[in-house]
Motif scaffolding. Structure first.
Motif, PDB file in Angstrom:
ATOM      1  N   PHE A  88      -8.076  40.901  31.408  1.00 34.79           N
ATOM      2  CA  PHE A  88      -8.054  40.308  30.016  1.00 34.79           C
ATOM      3  C   PHE A  88      -7.877  39.083  29.878  1.00 34.79           C
ATOM      4  O   PHE A  88      -8.177  38.625  28.819  1.00 34.79           O
ATOM      5  N   GLU A  89      -7.022  38.488  30.617  1.00 34.14           N
ATOM      6  CA  GLU A  89      -6.788  36.991  30.596  1.00 34.14           C
ATOM      7  C   GLU A  89      -7.907  36.194  30.720  1.00 34.14           C
ATOM      8  O   GLU A  89      -8.492  35.147  29.910  1.00 34.14           O
ATOM      9  N   GLN A  90      -8.902  36.922  31.440  1.00 31.13           N
ATOM     10  CA  GLN A  90     -10.304  35.984  31.675  1.00 31.13           C
ATOM     11  C   GLN A  90     -11.080  36.350  30.493  1.00 31.13           C
ATOM     12  O   GLN A  90     -11.959  35.481  29.991  1.00 31.13           O
ATOM     13  N   THR A  91     -10.975  37.372  30.134  1.00 27.29           N
ATOM     14  CA  THR A  91     -11.675  37.856  28.614  1.00 27.29           C
ATOM     15  C   THR A  91     -11.480  36.925  27.617  1.00 27.29           C
ATOM     16  O   THR A  91     -12.175  36.166  26.985  1.00 27.29           O
ATOM     17  N   LEU A  92     -10.298  36.698  27.227  1.00 27.88           N
ATOM     18  CA  LEU A  92      -9.798  35.720  26.346  1.00 27.88           C
ATOM     19  C   LEU A  92     -10.215  34.403  26.751  1.00 27.88           C
ATOM     20  O   LEU A  92     -10.453  33.534  25.713  1.00 27.88           O
ATOM     21  N   GLU A  93      -9.844  33.929  27.743  1.00 20.46           N
ATOM     22  CA  GLU A  93     -10.600  32.639  28.137  1.00 20.46           C
ATOM     23  C   GLU A  93     -12.203  32.514  28.043  1.00 20.46           C
ATOM     24  O   GLU A  93     -12.567  31.352  27.378  1.00 20.46           O
ATOM     25  N   GLN A  94     -12.646  33.563  28.083  1.00 15.42           N
ATOM     26  CA  GLN A  94     -14.383  33.499  28.118  1.00 15.42           C
ATOM     27  C   GLN A  94     -14.615  33.379  26.301  1.00 15.42           C
ATOM     28  O   GLN A  94     -15.429  32.705  26.077  1.00 15.42           O
ATOM     29  N   GLU A  95     -13.701  34.253  25.716  1.00 16.55           N
ATOM     30  CA  GLU A  95     -14.076  34.025  24.216  1.00 16.55           C
ATOM     31  C   GLU A  95     -13.655  32.879  23.372  1.00 16.55           C
ATOM     32  O   GLU A  95     -14.370  32.209  22.633  1.00 16.55           O
ATOM     33  N   MET A  96     -12.606  32.093  24.076  1.00 21.53           N
ATOM     34  CA  MET A  96     -12.271  30.859  23.679  1.00 21.53           C
ATOM     35  C   MET A  96     -13.328  29.875  23.977  1.00 21.53           C
ATOM     36  O   MET A  96     -13.568  29.071  23.065  1.00 21.53           O
ATOM     37  N   PHE A  97     -13.863  29.929  25.037  1.00 23.35           N
ATOM     38  CA  PHE A  97     -15.079  29.121  25.755  1.00 23.35           C
ATOM     39  C   PHE A  97     -16.258  29.271  24.778  1.00 23.35           C
ATOM     40  O   PHE A  97     -16.722  28.242  24.378  1.00 23.35           O
ATOM     41  N   VAL A  98     -16.504  30.464  24.478  1.00 23.01           N
ATOM     42  CA  VAL A  98     -17.417  30.899  23.714  1.00 23.01           C
ATOM     43  C   VAL A  98     -17.404  29.973  22.054  1.00 23.01           C
ATOM     44  O   VAL A  98     -18.427  29.599  21.516  1.00 23.01           O
ATOM     45  N   THR A  99     -16.294  30.237  21.725  1.00 20.60           N
ATOM     46  CA  THR A  99     -15.874  29.676  20.360  1.00 20.60           C
ATOM     47  C   THR A  99     -16.099  28.322  20.224  1.00 20.60           C
ATOM     48  O   THR A  99     -16.606  27.601  19.446  1.00 20.60           O
ATOM     49  N   GLU A 100     -15.588  27.604  21.418  1.00 17.61           N
ATOM     50  CA  GLU A 100     -15.836  26.121  21.488  1.00 17.61           C
ATOM     51  C   GLU A 100     -17.067  25.634  21.628  1.00 17.61           C
ATOM     52  O   GLU A 100     -17.841  24.810  20.981  1.00 17.61           O
ATOM     53  N   GLN A 101     -18.023  26.577  22.298  1.00 14.31           N
ATOM     54  CA  GLN A 101     -19.521  26.323  22.379  1.00 14.31           C
ATOM     55  C   GLN A 101     -20.243  26.434  20.988  1.00 14.31           C
ATOM     56  O   GLN A 101     -20.988  25.491  20.572  1.00 14.31           O
ATOM     57  N   PHE A 102     -19.786  27.533  20.196  1.00 15.14           N
ATOM     58  CA  PHE A 102     -20.339  27.618  18.731  1.00 15.14           C
ATOM     59  C   PHE A 102     -19.706  26.440  18.018  1.00 15.14           C
ATOM     60  O   PHE A 102     -20.607  26.246  16.878  1.00 15.14           O
ATOM     61  N   ASN A 103     -18.634  26.250  18.108  1.00 14.43           N
ATOM     62  CA  ASN A 103     -18.112  24.878  17.448  1.00 14.43           C
ATOM     63  C   ASN A 103     -18.830  23.753  17.518  1.00 14.43           C
ATOM     64  O   ASN A 103     -19.401  22.869  16.679  1.00 14.43           O
ATOM     65  N   ASN A 104     -19.284  23.457  19.049  1.00 16.95           N
ATOM     66  CA  ASN A 104     -20.170  22.226  19.369  1.00 16.95           C
ATOM     67  C   ASN A 104     -21.557  22.463  18.591  1.00 16.95           C
ATOM     68  O   ASN A 104     -21.930  21.723  18.337  1.00 16.95           O
ATOM     69  N   ILE A 105     -22.178  23.595  18.681  1.00 20.00           N
ATOM     70  CA  ILE A 105     -23.282  23.805  18.142  1.00 20.00           C
ATOM     71  C   ILE A 105     -23.427  23.544  16.690  1.00 20.00           C
ATOM     72  O   ILE A 105     -24.241  22.746  16.105  1.00 20.00           O
ATOM     73  N   ALA A 106     -22.257  23.826  15.978  1.00 19.26           N
ATOM     74  CA  ALA A 106     -22.338  23.743  14.473  1.00 19.26           C
ATOM     75  C   ALA A 106     -21.963  22.166  14.264  1.00 19.26           C
ATOM     76  O   ALA A 106     -22.685  21.895  13.299  1.00 19.26           O
ATOM     77  N   ASP A 107     -21.422  21.483  15.067  1.00 21.61           N
ATOM     78  CA  ASP A 107     -21.130  19.949  15.059  1.00 21.61           C
ATOM     79  C   ASP A 107     -22.503  19.375  15.123  1.00 21.61           C
ATOM     80  O   ASP A 107     -23.146  18.377  14.354  1.00 21.61           O
ATOM     81  N   ARG A 108     -23.244  19.836  16.084  1.00 15.85           N
ATOM     82  CA  ARG A 108     -24.502  19.152  16.590  1.00 15.85           C
ATOM     83  C   ARG A 108     -25.562  19.492  15.189  1.00 15.85           C
ATOM     84  O   ARG A 108     -26.513  18.807  14.884  1.00 15.85           O
ATOM     85  N   CYS A 109     -25.436  20.868  14.671  1.00 11.99           N
ATOM     86  CA  CYS A 109     -26.363  20.999  13.444  1.00 11.99           C
ATOM     87  C   CYS A 109     -26.115  20.119  12.368  1.00 11.99           C
ATOM     88  O   CYS A 109     -26.891  19.729  11.829  1.00 11.99           O
ATOM     89  N   MET A 110     -24.868  19.872  12.328  1.00 17.74           N
ATOM     90  CA  MET A 110     -24.477  18.966  10.993  1.00 17.74           C
ATOM     91  C   MET A 110     -25.093  17.618  11.344  1.00 17.74           C
ATOM     92  O   MET A 110     -25.592  16.988  10.359  1.00 17.74           O
ATOM     93  N   LYS A 111     -24.756  17.090  12.439  1.00 18.56           N
ATOM     94  CA  LYS A 111     -25.156  15.837  12.756  1.00 18.56           C
ATOM     95  C   LYS A 111     -26.721  15.725  12.466  1.00 18.56           C
ATOM     96  O   LYS A 111     -27.225  14.722  12.201  1.00 18.56           O
ATOM     97  N   ALA A 112     -27.406  16.885  12.936  1.00 21.32           N
ATOM     98  CA  ALA A 112     -28.834  16.559  13.042  1.00 21.32           C
ATOM     99  C   ALA A 112     -29.397  17.018  11.457  1.00 21.32           C
ATOM    100  O   ALA A 112     -30.682  16.995  11.260  1.00 21.32           O
TER     101      ALA A 112
END
Length: 175
Positions: free
Chosen positions: A96-120
């Motif tokens: 479950f610790e690895q699950t939370l880490e994975q989900e936090m990583f996924v959130t970070e990736q989607f935040n990065n995508i959103a940021d790139r979309c705004m810039k583009a």
């Protein structure tokens, strides 16, 4: 009009690439959760095995949502190769610790995508990504609440069984 017909994709190459990278992240999450399901099943943790099987299916649905979006916008979605999925895990809590880490990583990736979309200035994809960001709030919440069960109940004695029994009651109500 002829020039418009030559335009195959309404996605910028950079956006298509980061979306395809996220397809791979979602596929990896799905495979990881399926491995966790099998491990939990082997440990006699039936509810956890079911929980992770459901999570694996959800991540695959997320992958397909992204995959179809890329294709629907005229891009070329790429079916990812997934490797390095563990088959054994150190502990019940560790899963479950690895699950939370994975989900936090996924959130970070989607935040990065959103940021790139705004810039583009790709507001259509930015809007599409909002659904995933909202979904991540739920995913992280559930993982955190399940981890709290380990702190409250503990794993000693029948603790693992109690945690396994109670984790099915963890839900996100969105408020």
């Amino acid at each position: 009009m002829k020039d418009l017909l030559k335009l195959k994709s309404s996605l910028a190459e950079e956006i298509e690439n980061i979306l395809n990278a996220q397809v791979k992240v979602e596929a990896h999450s799905s495979a990881l959760y399926l491995a966790m399901s099998s491990w939990c099943d082997d440990q006699g943790l039936d509810n956890s095995a079911t929980f992770f099987a459901k999570q694996a299916n959800e991540e695959r649905e997320h992958m397909l949502k992204l995959f179809n979006y890329i294709n629907n916008r005229g891009g070329r979605a790429i079916s990812p190769e997934i490797t390095n999925i563990p088959t054994d895990f150190e502990s019940f809590r560790g899963v479950f610790e690895q699950t939370l880490e994975q989900e936090m990583f996924v959130t970070e990736q989607f935040n990065n995508i959103a940021d790139r979309c705004m810039k583009a200035k790709d507001y259509v994809t930015f809007n599409f990504v909002q659904w995933f960001l909202e979904e991540q709030v739920e995913e992280e919440y559930v993982a955190r609440r399940i981890l709290e069960l380990f702190d409250v109940i503990g794993e000693d004695g029948t603790g693992r069984w109690e945690i396994d029994k109670h984790l099915v009651k963890v839900a996100f109500d969105g408020e």
